[in-house]
Design a protein around this motif. Structure first.
Motif, PDB file in Angstrom:
ATOM      1  N   ARG A  19       0.823  -1.210   0.000  1.00  0.00           N
ATOM      2  CA  ARG A  19       0.000   0.000   0.000  1.00  0.00           C
ATOM      3  C   ARG A  19       0.860   1.265   0.000  1.00  0.00           C
ATOM      4  O   ARG A  19       0.474   2.286  -0.568  1.00  0.00           O
ATOM      5  N   HIS A  26      -2.160  -7.898   3.816  1.00  0.00           N
ATOM      6  CA  HIS A  26      -2.758  -7.203   2.679  1.00  0.00           C
ATOM      7  C   HIS A  26      -3.880  -8.068   2.114  1.00  0.00           C
ATOM      8  O   HIS A  26      -3.796  -9.300   2.135  1.00  0.00           O
ATOM      9  N   ASP A  56      -5.972  -4.729  -2.149  1.00  0.00           N
ATOM     10  CA  ASP A  56      -4.605  -4.204  -1.999  1.00  0.00           C
ATOM     11  C   ASP A  56      -3.687  -4.663  -3.130  1.00  0.00           C
ATOM     12  O   ASP A  56      -2.922  -3.870  -3.681  1.00  0.00           O
TER      13      ASP A  56
END
Length: 245
Positions: free
Chosen positions: A97, A129, A164
């Motif tokens: 991210r 994630h 993500d």
């Protein structure tokens, strides 16, 4: 020593992992030298680790990997494979991210691109994630079926735009219609510079442009995938033959 009533109170809080470890620690004579704070924190750390393990298992299951046990630790760094071990180990703790660069894995048939993509995706799950894996043919079918219901369509687009790490395997090994190309372009546009996309393919961007029916969309898709991107071209080594599969 905790009474049965005390133990019931702790269990009623639904702190199962904490309670189990806490009762275990307080019931062992070897732990009598520990302070109450030390016993408590050991139980807390055990509960935290247990919950994190469950979250990771759920993330791996929801990702839809064909190889959910793929692991960076099990990658074969054979001569001619052109995989840097140091680089791969960085993916064990990579913050996708915060560093949303795309990753293109280009490999001929049998080069192990699917295993590599899954191993990187599983590692991303271990750093908590969200990941979504899809082969290109399945993604094309997902788009086609979702168009029949507006709510399903919106759910699919939201998932592809917000996960993500999005992994698309066997990229452009099957045809895509003009509407599908537009949908793919929209998803990649929303993810650009915000969330990473991992592409695994037998072919290169020059080929992708040639097979996408809408040339403008094709140029835009390839531009978004090739910009802000890390490349991982594998060698011509056939891993199926090497591993005897």
């Amino acid at each position: 020593m905790l009474s049965d009533a005390d133990q019931k109170k702790i269990k009623d809080l639904r702190l199962t992992a904490f309670a189990q470890k806490f009762f275990e620690l307080t019931g062992e004579q070897a732990n009598e030298r520990l302070t109450p704070e030390e016993v408590f924190m050991q139980a807390v750390e055990h509960a935290v680790d247990t919950r994190r393990g469950r979250r990771i298992d759920k993330l791996i299951l929801q990702a839809g990997f064909p190889l959910p046990t793929a692991s960076i630790a099990q990658i074969h760094y054979l001569p001619g494979r052109k995989i840097d071990e140091v680089r791969m180990r960085r993916y064990l703790s990579h913050e996708w991210r915060a560093d949303p660069k795309n990753l293109l894995i280009i490999s001929p048939t049998g080069g192990g691109k699917t295993y590599l993509a899954c191993a990187i995706g599983v590692a991303a799950c271990h750093t908590e994630h969200t990941v979504f894996y899809r082969r290109m043919d399945d993604l094309v079918r997902d788009f086609r079926l979702a168009r029949e219901d507006a709510r399903d369509y919106q759910r699919l687009l939201i998932k592809l735009r917000t996960v993500d790490v999005l992994i698309i395997d066997d990229f452009m090994t099957v045809g895509i219609d003009q509407q599908g190309a537009s949908e793919l372009f929209a998803v990649l546009s929303d993810r650009e510079y915000t969330l990473p996309t991992i592409i695994a393919s037998q072919t290169d961007p020059e080929y992708w442009v040639s097979v996408i029916p809408d040339r403008i969309a094709g140029d835009s898709i390839v531009n978004r995938l090739a910009t802000n991107t890390r490349w991982l071209p594998l060698g011509a080594l056939d891993m199926r033959k090497q591993l005897g599969d």
